[in-house]
Write a protein that holds these residues in place. Structure first.
Motif, mmCIF file in Angstrom:
data_model
loop_
_atom_site.group_PDB
_atom_site.id
_atom_site.type_symbol
_atom_site.label_atom_id
_atom_site.label_comp_id
_atom_site.label_asym_id
_atom_site.label_seq_id
_atom_site.Cartn_x
_atom_site.Cartn_y
_atom_site.Cartn_z
ATOM 1 N N GLU A 2 0.838 -1.201 0.000
ATOM 2 C CA GLU A 2 0.000 0.000 0.000
ATOM 3 C C GLU A 2 0.874 1.252 0.000
ATOM 4 N N LEU A 21 -1.455 2.826 -9.623
ATOM 5 C CA LEU A 21 -2.393 1.730 -9.369
ATOM 6 C C LEU A 21 -1.862 0.411 -9.921
ATOM 7 N N ASP A 25 -0.658 -2.190 -4.589
ATOM 8 C CA ASP A 25 -1.891 -2.963 -4.435
ATOM 9 C C ASP A 25 -3.072 -2.040 -4.152
ATOM 10 N N ARG A 26 -2.805 -1.033 -3.349
ATOM 11 C CA ARG A 26 -3.875 -0.119 -2.964
ATOM 12 C C ARG A 26 -3.267 1.210 -2.546
ATOM 13 N N ARG A 28 -3.939 4.536 -0.184
ATOM 14 C CA ARG A 28 -4.736 5.101 0.902
ATOM 15 C C ARG A 28 -4.708 6.613 0.776
ATOM 16 N N ILE A 49 -12.496 3.875 -5.144
ATOM 17 C CA ILE A 49 -12.848 3.388 -3.807
ATOM 18 C C ILE A 49 -13.828 2.225 -3.922
ATOM 19 N N GLU A 51 -14.037 0.130 -6.289
ATOM 20 C CA GLU A 51 -13.321 -1.037 -6.806
ATOM 21 C C GLU A 51 -12.323 -1.603 -5.799
ATOM 22 N N GLY A 52 -12.153 -0.915 -4.661
ATOM 23 C CA GLY A 52 -11.223 -1.391 -3.647
ATOM 24 C C GLY A 52 -9.771 -1.056 -3.934
ATOM 25 N N MET A 53 -9.504 -0.229 -4.954
ATOM 26 C CA MET A 53 -8.130 0.120 -5.289
ATOM 27 C C MET A 53 -7.649 1.347 -4.521
ATOM 28 N N VAL A 54 -8.594 2.105 -3.997
ATOM 29 C CA VAL A 54 -8.291 3.250 -3.126
ATOM 30 C C VAL A 54 -9.118 3.084 -1.865
ATOM 31 N N GLU A 55 -8.523 3.402 -0.725
ATOM 32 C CA GLU A 55 -9.257 3.280 0.541
ATOM 33 C C GLU A 55 -8.951 4.482 1.431
ATOM 34 N N VAL A 201 -7.234 -3.947 -12.881
ATOM 35 C CA VAL A 201 -7.459 -5.004 -11.886
ATOM 36 C C VAL A 201 -7.130 -6.368 -12.489
#
Length: 333
Positions: A2, A21, A25-26, A28, A49, A51-55, A201
């Motif tokens: 991350e 990306l 992996d991600r 934040r 967000i 898609e779970g690629m940004v949190e 992805v």
């Protein structure tokens, strides 16, 4: 792996975001908890967000530091005095009040007139504080540094030079390993504007092993150079050499993929079957000789492909082959 992005809530444009990306992996992004995403992030960041690629990462568990706040306040007051002496008009910026919860520094900056409530806009603006741009930038750098102190394995990434300077401390400082890594990622993973998130992805999932090798290579590339001007020249020279090697891999991949298609092998096989049916041994021998060449050529291509796939740069080469914007010559073909 991350990475933590700062200083803004939403990520930059896709030309900066997509390569990162592909590498991390991600990503934040520092954001208060329990706030409607519609009011915080732009459309592309909300999609990432989803898609779970940004949190979003809530900074409140990490930002309480009373002693550090006292030191930071001294800096802000001194910098404000210097800004007033210059009499230079500063543009304004905003910061969500949720990021500053539990910081004693917040109320002190309000008392000093360096922060104030946003009361001139719609109702949701009451959740924001505004101040001169340099104040907001330094606050975000301070928050990012405190979050990072609790996530030491998480690289800090940014697209803004002023944000980098706030952390590094000098406009003329040499490249750090973090800056080198970010520069290498952007140079080695060019992505065209028409790529969608699902493509990224899928690509990362298919090439997870190669990505791990590529990350190791980029880390080594970032750390090996000495500091100072000589180190920057050395890093740029080696990065250019890696880019050239990646281009050679891309050409090899293109050549392999444009090799003999299955229809060629089928036609060669047919040239053997026909003489057999006619019971002509001389024609059969000639057919087998031709077919053997086709099979040898295919085997050579497979050997070459296996060699390429063992290269630690193959991830970048595959990404460029699949995602890079096409040049003019290619578009005219």
């Amino acid at each position: 792996m991350e990475a933590l992005y700062f200083p803004r809530l939403s990520l930059p444009g896709m030309a900066w975001t997509y390569p990162n990306l592909l590498f991390f992996d991600r990503i934040r992004t520092i954001a208060p908890n329990g706030v409607n995403l519609e009011t915080l992030f732009d459309g592309p960041t909300r999609s990432l967000i989803a898609e779970g690629m940004v949190e979003p990462l809530d900074p409140t568990p990490y930002i309480r530091d009373d002693q550090g706040d006292t030191q930071a306040l001294s800096y802000f007051l001194g910098a404000a005095s210097s800004q007033r002496r210059r009499n230079k008009k500063q543009r304004m910026a905003r910061i969500h009040i949720g990021k500053l919860t539990y910081m004693a520094l917040t109320q002190e900056l309000i008392r000093a007139g360096l922060l104030r409530e946003c009361l001139h806009g719609p109702n949701e603006d009451r959740d924001w504080l505004e101040g001169q741009h340099w104040v907001i930038q330094h606050l975000m750098s301070l928050i990012a540094a405190r979050v990072l102190a609790n996530h030491q394995q998480m690289p800090l990434i940014t697209d803004e030079n002023e944000a980098k300077i706030n952390l590094v401390g000098s406009r003329h400082s040499s490249l750090t390993s973090a800056k080198r890594r970010l520069l290498a990622v952007q140079r080695l993973l060019p992505i065209g504007p028409d790529v969608n998130i699902a493509d990224i992805v899928s690509f990362r999932r298919r090439n997870a092993t190669s990505l791990a090798e590529f990350r190791q290579l980029v880390t080594e590339l970032s750390l090996r150079s000495a500091e100072g001007e000589r180190g920057e020249v050395d890093f740029e020279r080696r990065l250019q050499a890696v880019e050239q090697h990646r281009r050679e891999l891309v050409r090899s991949i293109q050549e392999i993929q444009s090799g003999r298609p299955a229809i060629t092998i089928a036609i060669s096989a047919a040239s053997i079957i026909a003489p057999v049916l006619e019971q002509s041994p001389y024609s059969v021998a000639a057919g087998f000789a031709g077919f053997a060449y086709v099979l040898w050529n295919e085997s050579a291509n497979h050997r070459r492909q296996r060699q390429i796939m063992r290269d630690r740069l193959v991830y970048a080469a595959l990404a460029q082959h699949e995602f890079a914007p096409r040049d003019v010559d290619e578009l005219l073909r």
